[in-house]
Design a protein around this motif. Structure first.
Motif, PDB file in Angstrom:
ATOM      1  N   GLY A 163       0.778  -1.238   0.000  1.00  0.00           N
ATOM      2  CA  GLY A 163       0.000   0.000   0.000  1.00  0.00           C
ATOM      3  C   GLY A 163       0.803   1.278   0.000  1.00  0.00           C
ATOM      4  N   ARG A 215       2.802   4.434  -1.478  1.00  0.00           N
ATOM      5  CA  ARG A 215       2.697   5.234  -2.694  1.00  0.00           C
ATOM      6  C   ARG A 215       3.804   6.268  -2.714  1.00  0.00           C
ATOM      7  NH1 ARG A 215       0.231   1.526  -3.671  1.00  0.00           N
ATOM      8  NH2 ARG A 215      -1.901   1.289  -4.500  1.00  0.00           N
ATOM      9  N   GLU A 271      -1.584  13.514  -6.164  1.00  0.00           N
ATOM     10  CA  GLU A 271      -1.687  12.263  -5.413  1.00  0.00           C
ATOM     11  C   GLU A 271      -0.478  11.381  -5.689  1.00  0.00           C
ATOM     12  OE1 GLU A 271      -3.851  11.570  -3.234  1.00  0.00           O
ATOM     13  OE2 GLU A 271      -5.417  13.075  -3.568  1.00  0.00           O
ATOM     14  N   GLU A 302      -8.369   2.669   8.511  1.00  0.00           N
ATOM     15  CA  GLU A 302      -8.822   3.263   7.249  1.00  0.00           C
ATOM     16  C   GLU A 302      -9.954   2.447   6.637  1.00  0.00           C
ATOM     17  OE1 GLU A 302      -5.469   3.692   4.705  1.00  0.00           O
ATOM     18  OE2 GLU A 302      -4.445   5.141   6.007  1.00  0.00           O
ATOM     19  N   ALA A 336     -13.794   3.675   5.887  1.00  0.00           N
ATOM     20  CA  ALA A 336     -14.395   3.542   4.552  1.00  0.00           C
ATOM     21  C   ALA A 336     -15.744   2.835   4.632  1.00  0.00           C
ATOM     22  CB  ALA A 336     -13.449   2.790   3.630  1.00  0.00           C
ATOM     23  N   THR A 388     -16.765   5.119  -5.413  1.00  0.00           N
ATOM     24  CA  THR A 388     -15.376   5.427  -5.058  1.00  0.00           C
ATOM     25  C   THR A 388     -15.019   4.844  -3.692  1.00  0.00           C
ATOM     26  OG1 THR A 388     -15.461   7.481  -6.328  1.00  0.00           O
ATOM     27  CG2 THR A 388     -13.720   7.285  -4.690  1.00  0.00           C
ATOM     28  N   VAL A 389     -15.915   4.986  -2.724  1.00  0.00           N
ATOM     29  CA  VAL A 389     -15.653   4.476  -1.373  1.00  0.00           C
ATOM     30  C   VAL A 389     -15.541   2.954  -1.390  1.00  0.00           C
ATOM     31  CG1 VAL A 389     -16.607   4.224   0.945  1.00  0.00           C
ATOM     32  CG2 VAL A 389     -16.696   6.437  -0.205  1.00  0.00           C
ATOM     33  N   ARG A 417     -14.622   1.088  -3.898  1.00  0.00           N
ATOM     34  CA  ARG A 417     -13.361   0.737  -4.565  1.00  0.00           C
ATOM     35  C   ARG A 417     -12.191   0.884  -3.594  1.00  0.00           C
ATOM     36  NH1 ARG A 417     -13.456   4.291  -8.396  1.00  0.00           N
ATOM     37  NH2 ARG A 417     -14.803   3.061  -9.760  1.00  0.00           N
ATOM     38  N   GLN A 418     -12.213   1.964  -2.806  1.00  0.00           N
ATOM     39  CA  GLN A 418     -11.162   2.167  -1.809  1.00  0.00           C
ATOM     40  C   GLN A 418     -11.171   1.054  -0.763  1.00  0.00           C
ATOM     41  OE1 GLN A 418     -12.039   6.063  -0.286  1.00  0.00           O
ATOM     42  NE2 GLN A 418     -11.019   7.135  -1.959  1.00  0.00           N
ATOM     43  N   ALA A 419     -12.380   0.643  -0.348  1.00  0.00           N
ATOM     44  CA  ALA A 419     -12.492  -0.415   0.656  1.00  0.00           C
ATOM     45  C   ALA A 419     -11.930  -1.732   0.137  1.00  0.00           C
ATOM     46  CB  ALA A 419     -13.958  -0.586   1.067  1.00  0.00           C
ATOM     47  N   GLU A 468      -9.584  -2.115  -2.159  1.00  0.00           N
ATOM     48  CA  GLU A 468      -8.124  -1.992  -2.232  1.00  0.00           C
ATOM     49  C   GLU A 468      -7.501  -2.094  -0.838  1.00  0.00           C
ATOM     50  OE1 GLU A 468      -4.397  -1.696  -3.797  1.00  0.00           O
ATOM     51  OE2 GLU A 468      -6.310  -1.986  -4.852  1.00  0.00           O
ATOM     52  N   LEU A 469      -8.115  -1.430   0.141  1.00  0.00           N
ATOM     53  CA  LEU A 469      -7.602  -1.500   1.509  1.00  0.00           C
ATOM     54  C   LEU A 469      -7.684  -2.920   2.054  1.00  0.00           C
ATOM     55  CD1 LEU A 469      -9.179   1.772   2.980  1.00  0.00           C
ATOM     56  CD2 LEU A 469      -6.737   1.312   2.699  1.00  0.00           C
TER      57      LEU A 469
END
Length: 528
Positions: A222, A224, A237, A402, A406, A429-430, A432-434, A436-437
């Motif tokens: 994770g 970046r 970003e 995190e 989410a 979007t949320v 998708r973030q969840a 990935e996390l």
């Protein structure tokens, strides 16, 4: 100013005038009345004086604050040219000609476009006409001097930057991971969280020696690249790591407290976050990994003794070569000097790589079994393992927090009666973030489990070193090469046997390397 008798034949015709303003630097633009406003005010007064001839100022503003006149990559200019192409403008008014451009080539292209569209060009403070050959000639001379002035300014700036870097000052650029920029004092300030990430990257590269594998690890966990905000407030970003990012980071001398300029470096005003020993190790690995122009056959070979093995008869280096038989590759070491002779005179012909490497490993076994070396390696490995365990569990806790946030945000968006604008897009979007996390958390949790209840012990180190052959097989090729270079100074081959000289210095470095390798090998075995 321009004689516009040819563009205003009657009082009843309205000429739409666009005012273009530009300033190279952003300094002072935050003021209530700045340079762009002053330029526009002068142009408006000039247009007002021509009102009886039908001139009227358009309300649209074509302003470029903080943009160079050396190119055409300016948003205000782009809009101006687009409106000219759409036939919305009759006259362009500027304070001075160099506000429009400082490049002769770009300026003449724009003049051709103006003539093609029937648009006139006016400079409030300069007198010329774009409608006749004489006027165009004077305009060319004028813009040539503007371009010359721009080049002189650029040369002065280069000299100023060089002088500042010689004094160790930070001269701007894209912010780098590990530091924040104090724009008021123009200094680099250490970002503690990012600094730990940079130190981790250096440490892991020393252990695995591969930018590609390291980049994959960072992305899986994770991490970046640097996220930052520009002076104009735009958020940049962080992105996924690639080998280019890794190599730029590992070669950046800012991390050892230096400022580089061309091929030299100077002590910087900022604080370094990487010690010199780690920097030197990384540079040695990078140098060793540099691609060289050799045949494709040689690139396939793994030769850990390359650089340390020598011919005992003539004293020159021996290098790897290979033969192929029945679809299999066989690696050999040959005398480099003898290989260049037209007639071979060296009694050593081709030494099988596997045999000589096995003999060297067997002689190294005695070194690995030394109780003092085993104990010191264990303590160093324990410290490394503890630091890695703390980092992983801290990262796991952060990801769990995190992910929880989410999920709460997603539940809030799914509540009935919520009519928040863009609700569907936000929910997508949320989610998708969840996802990935969750992937990152799974990967980190697996690594945490490998460390939980499986701490390395002195017995583990001792057993691994007792079975050097098995330990050797568990190492990656780059790890074997690095270990040989740490331990072995020279291996001389004779017909009667092998003479090997070990390195007597650098025990601390050796222990740190062995500790890192021991941790790596243990983790690989646990994960199998």
């Amino acid at each position: 100013m321009l004689d516009n008798s040819n563009v205003a034949p009657g009082k009843n015709k309205t000429l739409r005038c666009a005012i273009y303003t530009r300033k190279s630097h952003e300094e002072g633009l935050e003021q209530e009345f700045n340079s762009l406003d002053a330029q526009r005010e002068s142009a408006e007064h000039y247009i007002e004086a021509q009102r009886m001839r039908g001139w009227t100022a358009l309300p649209d503003r074509y302003d470029d604050g903080g943009f160079s006149g050396g190119n055409m990559e300016r948003p205000g200019l782009r809009r101006l040219l687009a409106d000219i192409d759409a036939g919305k403008i009759d006259v362009i008014v500027v304070y001075k000609v160099d506000r429009l451009s400082r490049s002769l080539l770009d300026f003449m292209k724009m003049i051709d476009l103006f003539n093609e569209k029937g648009v006139s060009f006016v400079s409030v403070t300069q007198h010329f006409s774009t409608t006749d050959p004489t006027g165009r000639m004077f305009l060319g001379i004028l813009i040539t001097f503007a371009q010359y002035e721009r080049e002189v300014i650029a040369e002065r700036i280069r000299d100023k930057v060089a002088a500042a870097k010689r004094r160790g000052k930070y001269c701007g650029g894209v912010p780098i991971l590990g530091y924040d920029v104090d724009r008021d004092n123009k200094k680099l300030l250490v970002n503690p969280d990012e600094a730990r990430t940079v130190q981790y990257i250096f440490r892991r590269f020393i252990q695995i020696g591969s930018a590609k594998k390291l980049g994959q690890e960072l992305n899986e966990q994770g991490y970046r690249t640097k996220a930052w905000t520009t002076k104009k407030g735009k958020v940049r970003e962080g992105s996924e790591w690639n080998t280019g990012h890794i190599y730029r980071l590992l070669n950046n001398r800012i991390y050892i407290g230096e400022i580089a300029h061309k091929d030299r470096s100077y002590p910087g005003e900022h604080e370094g976050i990487i010690d010199r020993a780690s920097w030197d190790k990384v540079q040695a690995i990078l140098e060793d990994n540099k691609p060289v122009k050799v045949s494709m056959a040689r690139t396939k070979m793994v030769a850990p003794l390359k650089g340390v093995i020598r011919c005992g008869h003539c004293g020159c280096a021996m290098g790897p070569t290979y033969a192929r038989k029945n679809g299999r590759h066989y690696t050999y070491y040959i005398c480099q000097k003898d290989s260049k002779r037209t007639v071979s005179r060296c009694p050593l012909k081709r030494i099988p790589a596997g045999d000589i490497e096995q003999a060297v490993v067997e002689q190294l076994s005695a070194v690995f079994r030394t109780p003092t070396l085993v104990a010191k390696t264990f303590f160093a490995a324990r410290d490394i393992e503890q630091a890695e365990r703390e980092r992983l569990f801290k990262q796991k806790a952060q990801l769990e927090m995190e992910l929880s946030q989410a999920r709460e945000q997603a539940l809030e968006l799914m509540k009935p009666g919520s009519d928040q604008p863009g609700k569907a897009e936000m929910l997508t979007t949320v989610n998708r973030q969840a996802v990935e996390l969750s992937k990152q958390l799974t990967h980190v949790s697996e690594r945490c489990r490998a460390y939980r209840g499986n701490s390395i012990t002195e017995q583990d180190v001792s057993e691994a070193f007792q079975n050097v052959e098995g330990f050797w097989e568990d190492l990656f090729p780059v790890e074997r090469n690095r270990l040989i270079r740490l331990l072995v100074d020279k291996v001389e081959i004779r017909e009667t046997g092998i003479d090997m000289e070990l390195r007597t210095n650098g025990l601390t470095t050796l222990i740190a390397e062995l500790a890192g390798l021991a941790c790596e090998v243990t983790e690989r075995r646990v994960s199998r």
